[in-house]
Motif scaffolding. Structure first.
Motif, PDB file in Angstrom:
ATOM      1  N   ARG A 231       0.726  -1.281  -0.020  1.00  0.00           N
ATOM      2  CA  ARG A 231      -0.046   0.140  -0.043  1.00  0.00           C
ATOM      3  C   ARG A 231       0.855   1.166  -0.014  1.00  0.00           C
ATOM      4  O   ARG A 231       0.694   2.382  -0.489  1.00  0.00           O
ATOM      5  CB  ARG A 231      -0.886   0.012   1.280  1.00  0.00           C
ATOM      6  N   THR A 232       2.084   1.166   0.538  1.00  0.00           N
ATOM      7  CA  THR A 232       2.960   2.369   0.635  1.00  0.00           C
ATOM      8  C   THR A 232       3.936   2.486  -0.376  1.00  0.00           C
ATOM      9  O   THR A 232       4.554   3.666  -0.385  1.00  0.00           O
ATOM     10  CB  THR A 232       3.519   2.389   2.075  1.00  0.00           C
ATOM     11  N   GLY A 233       4.272   1.377  -0.904  1.00  0.00           N
ATOM     12  CA  GLY A 233       5.574   1.413  -1.982  1.00  0.00           C
ATOM     13  C   GLY A 233       4.878   2.028  -3.098  1.00  0.00           C
ATOM     14  O   GLY A 233       3.800   2.169  -3.458  1.00  0.00           O
ATOM     15  N   THR A 234       5.867   2.131  -4.323  1.00  0.00           N
ATOM     16  CA  THR A 234       5.560   2.472  -5.640  1.00  0.00           C
ATOM     17  C   THR A 234       5.291   1.560  -6.523  1.00  0.00           C
ATOM     18  O   THR A 234       5.840   0.522  -6.388  1.00  0.00           O
ATOM     19  CB  THR A 234       6.523   3.688  -5.859  1.00  0.00           C
ATOM     20  N   VAL A 235       4.969   1.570  -7.483  1.00  0.00           N
ATOM     21  CA  VAL A 235       4.549   0.571  -8.530  1.00  0.00           C
ATOM     22  C   VAL A 235       6.062   0.448  -9.350  1.00  0.00           C
ATOM     23  O   VAL A 235       6.299  -0.753  -9.537  1.00  0.00           O
ATOM     24  CB  VAL A 235       3.437   1.175  -9.761  1.00  0.00           C
ATOM     25  N   ALA A 236       6.796   1.598  -9.301  1.00  0.00           N
ATOM     26  CA  ALA A 236       8.136   1.377 -10.058  1.00  0.00           C
ATOM     27  C   ALA A 236       8.962   0.571  -9.224  1.00  0.00           C
ATOM     28  O   ALA A 236       9.797  -0.502  -9.683  1.00  0.00           O
ATOM     29  CB  ALA A 236       8.721   2.737 -10.199  1.00  0.00           C
ATOM     30  N   ASP A 237       8.913   0.641  -7.819  1.00  0.00           N
ATOM     31  CA  ASP A 237       9.718  -0.137  -6.868  1.00  0.00           C
ATOM     32  C   ASP A 237       9.282  -1.683  -7.187  1.00  0.00           C
ATOM     33  O   ASP A 237      10.240  -2.475  -7.092  1.00  0.00           O
ATOM     34  CB  ASP A 237       9.646   0.242  -5.510  1.00  0.00           C
ATOM     35  N   ARG A 238       7.936  -2.187  -6.981  1.00  0.00           N
ATOM     36  CA  ARG A 238       7.548  -3.182  -7.406  1.00  0.00           C
ATOM     37  C   ARG A 238       7.878  -4.080  -8.707  1.00  0.00           C
ATOM     38  O   ARG A 238       8.231  -5.089  -8.720  1.00  0.00           O
ATOM     39  CB  ARG A 238       6.019  -3.587  -6.956  1.00  0.00           C
TER      40      ARG A 238
ATOM     41  N   GLU B 138       3.325   0.209 -14.369  1.00  0.00           N
ATOM     42  CA  GLU B 138       3.125   1.392 -14.180  1.00  0.00           C
ATOM     43  C   GLU B 138       1.835   2.055 -15.083  1.00  0.00           C
ATOM     44  O   GLU B 138       0.989   2.640 -14.770  1.00  0.00           O
ATOM     45  CB  GLU B 138       4.463   2.490 -14.253  1.00  0.00           C
TER      46      GLU B 138
ATOM     47  N   ARG C 236      -8.551   5.104  -9.448  1.00  0.00           N
ATOM     48  CA  ARG C 236      -7.332   4.683  -9.123  1.00  0.00           C
ATOM     49  C   ARG C 236      -7.424   3.182  -8.452  1.00  0.00           C
ATOM     50  O   ARG C 236      -8.069   2.695  -7.655  1.00  0.00           O
ATOM     51  CB  ARG C 236      -7.008   5.595  -7.734  1.00  0.00           C
TER      52      ARG C 236
ATOM     53  N   SER D 157      -5.700  -0.040  -6.617  1.00  0.00           N
ATOM     54  CA  SER D 157      -4.901  -0.142  -5.538  1.00  0.00           C
ATOM     55  C   SER D 157      -5.059  -1.787  -5.095  1.00  0.00           C
ATOM     56  O   SER D 157      -6.050  -2.617  -5.332  1.00  0.00           O
ATOM     57  CB  SER D 157      -5.077   0.745  -4.197  1.00  0.00           C
TER      58      SER D 157
ATOM     59  N   GLY E  35       0.457  -4.996  -5.759  1.00  0.00           N
ATOM     60  CA  GLY E  35       1.031  -4.774  -4.218  1.00  0.00           C
ATOM     61  C   GLY E  35       0.089  -5.561  -3.217  1.00  0.00           C
ATOM     62  O   GLY E  35       0.301  -5.433  -1.995  1.00  0.00           O
TER      63      GLY E  35
END
Length: 444
Positions: free
Chosen positions: A39-46, A98, A118, A120, A149
């Motif tokens: 929930r708190t990380g970014t799509v780019a990180d995942r 993304e 959005r 999520s 996520g």
């Protein structure tokens, strides 16, 4: 319960202890605790983690392929190709996550202001995986949902514990936090409790009709969404050709994928009468000659197929085959003399045995193709583009492949209708199954 039985010898070569109730509860606890990561990380990180995971599959291709061969007997080259496809899937979602998860503006016509959808994560998901593609099936489930996520609790088939453990290590090595992907050697009864757990928000199962019905029943009682990819008895419809040998080669490849143990393998071959005799002659010769020599996944699988074939012959079908069954090894064969009234025609034959049906014309071919409780994939071969489009539209299946086999891709949705299940995996549709599509409407 979790044991590796070498299908070539029938020898039990490894056992793993079934999880205790406390260990199963701890798996769900870990996945739930990791939901903050999603929930708190970014799509780019995942996406970066997925890319690393794909790279690790490629780096460990040989070890993963060897594990698959040992556990369920798949030919080594096919096992290596399975891992290669996993790499493509993880990289595909790394490349497109993304884009797929970007906010979607909506045109507002009901008043002033703006609106956006959005996407999520929903939280913890349970995956129940089969033995026939122990790495690919995981990739189909894990890649899109980790991109979103969601966090995953994964139950593998009991005969694939080694591959299950190896995959879990790769997820950790890729950098996914503890709990993002948790393997658990659970019993069916324990899995029923996991489905009932209010922290688990959805279930994805690939397996038999019986397993799908049981899981869907439990999930329904607890208001959980499910995605089911179940059995198939895919038709391979031959209407016209200017190269029968090429069509026969495609038919053999479509039937012998994974020694015939694929839900979307062609199983019923429907051939117009003008081509039927020549097709049967060429197909039988090539199928029996091209058989991989690999065993089925278990002696039990071979026994089940033998009962189905014997029953078809008892009903009047003719079996064209060479060789004899022993242990998990089953000789390739072709059943002719069938109609849709035969019981075998309405079953899934999971192994290197094909059923061939004559069809009077296009309408009759479509009738035979659709006269099945299943609706996963299908194949249509014709030299007439208008006919191809027309028949593809009429076939009751989740997928139709025209003039080709082995044409699946990470970007293409996979799934069926009727008793083959519901929901889609892979492609853009595969990332849409377990997401909260939240409307944010701003008026002033």
């Amino acid at each position: 319960m979790y044991a590796v039985t070498d299908p070539t010898t029938g020898e039990v070569v490894e056992t793993c202890p079934t999880a205790t109730d406390a260990e199963v509860a701890a798996a769900v606890d870990a996945a739930h605790a990791a939901t903050d990561w999603g929930r708190t990380g970014t799509v780019a990180d995942r996406a970066a983690l997925l890319r690393r995971l794909g790279d690790l599959h490629e780096q460990h291709r040989d070890a993963l392929a060897a594990s698959i061969v040992r556990e369920m007997g798949k030919p080594l080259a096919e096992a290596a190709d399975e891992i290669g496809f996993c790499t493509e899937i993880y990289h595909y979602y790394a490349d497109h996550a993304e884009e797929f998860l970007a906010d979607e503006p909506l045109a507002v016509t009901s008043g002033p202001g703006t609106a956006v959808v959005r996407r999520s994560p929903v939280g913890v998901l349970l995956g129940i995986m089969p033995w026939n593609f122990p790495a690919y099936q995981v990739a189909r489930f894990a890649a899109p949902n980790l991109a979103v996520g969601n966090t995953l609790v994964l139950k593998h088939a009991p005969q694939c514990p080694g591959t299950a453990a190896l995959l879990e290590r790769l997820f950790a090595e890729a950098g996914f936090p503890p709990g993002a992907y948790v393997n658990v050697y659970a019993t069916n009864e324990q899995i029923a409790d996991v489905i009932a757990d209010p922290r688990v928000r959805g279930v994805s199962l690939t397996g038999s009709e019986r397993a799908g019905a049981a899981v869907a029943e439990i999930a329904g009682r607890h208001l959980k969404k499910v995605v089911l990819e179940l059995g198939g008895s895919d038709p391979f419809v031959v209407l016209s050709t200017d190269d029968l040998d090429a069509v026969v080669a495609a038919a053999v490849a479509a039937r012998l994928d994974n020694t015939g143990q694929a839900c979307n393998a062609a199983k019923r071959f429907v051939v117009v009468e003008g081509l039927y005799d020549a097709f049967v002659e060429k197909f039988t010769a090539r199928l029996t000659a091209a058989a991989t020599g690999a065993p089925l996944a278990s002696a039990g699988a071979a026994e089940t197929l033998a009962r189905q074939v014997d029953a078809a012959v008892a009903e009047g079908a003719t079996l064209h085959s060479v060789g004899e069954r022993h242990g998990a090894f089953f000789p390739a064969g072709v059943l002719t003399g069938l109609t849709t009234r035969h019981a075998a025609a309405r079953q899934e034959l999971f192994g290197p045995v094909a059923m061939v049906f004559p069809a009077a014309d296009e309408d009759d071919a479509v009738r035979i193709a659709n006269d099945t409780p299943y609706g996963l994939g299908s194949y249509v071969f014709t030299t007439d583009p208008a006919q191809a489009a027309r028949v593809a539209d009429r076939i009751e299946a989740g997928m139709v492949f025209v003039n080709g086999v082995g044409a699946e891709g990470a970007e293409l949705p996979f799934g069926g209708v009727k008793r083959s299940g519901f929901g889609r995996e892979l492609g853009r549709l595969g990332i849409e199954e377990f997401v909260n599509k939240k409307l944010i409407r701003t008026v002033g």
